[in-house]
Design a protein around this motif. Structure first.
Motif, PDB file in Angstrom:
ATOM      1  N   VAL A  66      10.806  18.148  -4.469  1.00  0.00           N
ATOM      2  CA  VAL A  66      10.845  16.745  -4.877  1.00  0.00           C
ATOM      3  C   VAL A  66      10.530  16.673  -6.360  1.00  0.00           C
ATOM      4  O   VAL A  66       9.446  17.078  -6.796  1.00  0.00           O
ATOM      5  N   SER A  67      11.456  16.164  -7.130  1.00  0.00           N
ATOM      6  CA  SER A  67      11.269  16.025  -8.564  1.00  0.00           C
ATOM      7  C   SER A  67      10.712  14.652  -8.903  1.00  0.00           C
ATOM      8  O   SER A  67      11.018  13.657  -8.237  1.00  0.00           O
ATOM      9  N   SER A 110      15.276  10.222  -0.030  1.00  0.00           N
ATOM     10  CA  SER A 110      15.218  10.590   1.381  1.00  0.00           C
ATOM     11  C   SER A 110      15.941  11.896   1.627  1.00  0.00           C
ATOM     12  O   SER A 110      16.853  12.281   0.887  1.00  0.00           O
ATOM     13  N   LEU A 111      15.530  12.553   2.692  1.00  0.00           N
ATOM     14  CA  LEU A 111      16.115  13.816   3.104  1.00  0.00           C
ATOM     15  C   LEU A 111      15.947  13.935   4.606  1.00  0.00           C
ATOM     16  O   LEU A 111      14.934  13.480   5.149  1.00  0.00           O
ATOM     17  N   ASN A 156      11.419  10.016   4.241  1.00  0.00           N
ATOM     18  CA  ASN A 156      11.687   8.876   3.371  1.00  0.00           C
ATOM     19  C   ASN A 156      10.567   8.727   2.351  1.00  0.00           C
ATOM     20  O   ASN A 156       9.450   9.181   2.569  1.00  0.00           O
ATOM     21  N   SER A 157      10.883   8.063   1.260  1.00  0.00           N
ATOM     22  CA  SER A 157       9.900   7.814   0.200  1.00  0.00           C
ATOM     23  C   SER A 157       9.168   9.087  -0.182  1.00  0.00           C
ATOM     24  O   SER A 157       7.940   9.127  -0.276  1.00  0.00           O
ATOM     25  N   VAL A 158       9.922  10.143  -0.416  1.00  0.00           N
ATOM     26  CA  VAL A 158       9.305  11.444  -0.669  1.00  0.00           C
ATOM     27  C   VAL A 158       8.549  11.439  -1.994  1.00  0.00           C
ATOM     28  O   VAL A 158       8.883  10.702  -2.924  1.00  0.00           O
ATOM     29  N   GLY A 177       4.078   7.073   8.317  1.00  0.00           N
ATOM     30  CA  GLY A 177       4.760   5.922   7.752  1.00  0.00           C
ATOM     31  C   GLY A 177       5.942   6.264   6.882  1.00  0.00           C
ATOM     32  O   GLY A 177       6.732   5.369   6.543  1.00  0.00           O
ATOM     33  N   ARG A 178       6.083   7.529   6.505  1.00  0.00           N
ATOM     34  CA  ARG A 178       7.194   7.966   5.659  1.00  0.00           C
ATOM     35  C   ARG A 178       8.151   8.910   6.370  1.00  0.00           C
ATOM     36  O   ARG A 178       9.357   8.869   6.118  1.00  0.00           O
ATOM     37  N   PHE A 179       7.619   9.766   7.240  1.00  0.00           N
ATOM     38  CA  PHE A 179       8.428  10.755   7.941  1.00  0.00           C
ATOM     39  C   PHE A 179       8.580  10.352   9.403  1.00  0.00           C
ATOM     40  O   PHE A 179       7.675   9.758   9.997  1.00  0.00           O
ATOM     41  N   THR A 180       9.709  10.711   9.997  1.00  0.00           N
ATOM     42  CA  THR A 180       9.965  10.469  11.405  1.00  0.00           C
ATOM     43  C   THR A 180      10.546  11.719  12.043  1.00  0.00           C
ATOM     44  O   THR A 180      11.538  12.266  11.552  1.00  0.00           O
TER      45      THR A 180
END
Length: 121
Positions: A119-120, A17-18, A83-85, A65-68
């Motif tokens: 994102v790695s 997450s970031l 989230n869940s990048v 569903g992942r970003f807000t």
């Protein structure tokens, strides 16, 4: 004069997450809307998320569903919680705000300089 600056970018592992921030400063009457865009190398700039003054939000299908997206009006700051990048989220992320700087003269859009998210896998 209004300025935007993004922060919070960096290197993160897939699944992590970031949180990105977009802070506005200057002559601000109100911020009508904030948009987060991203641009990956060799790709077109993409609209990721939007929030308007009433609180309504919209997201690209790729991040739904992942970003807000959210905003703190008292701080003139907007956020993008990631989230869940995934590796495909790697891009430079830009904030654009529609800012009313004069009641008489109206509003215009402003861009931040961008912040890199990598994102790695």
């Amino acid at each position: 004069q209004v300025q935007l600056v993004e922060s919070g970018g960096g290197l993160v592992q897939a699944g992590g997450s970031l949180r990105l921030s977009c802070a506005a400063s200057g002559t601000i009457v109100s911020i009508n809307a904030v948009h987060w865009y991203r641009q990956a190398p060799g790709k077109q700039r993409e609209l990721v998320a939007t929030i308007i003054s009433g609180g309504s939000t919209n997201y690209a299908d790729s991040v739904k569903g992942r970003f807000t997206i959210s905003r703190d009006n008292a701080k003139n700051t907007a956020y993008l919680q990631m989230n869940s990048v995934k590796p495909e989220d790697t891009a430079v992320y830009y904030c654009k705000a529609i800012v009313r700087w004069s009641t008489l003269l109206g509003a215009r859009d402003y861009w931040g300089p961008g912040t890199q998210v990598t994102v790695s896998s």
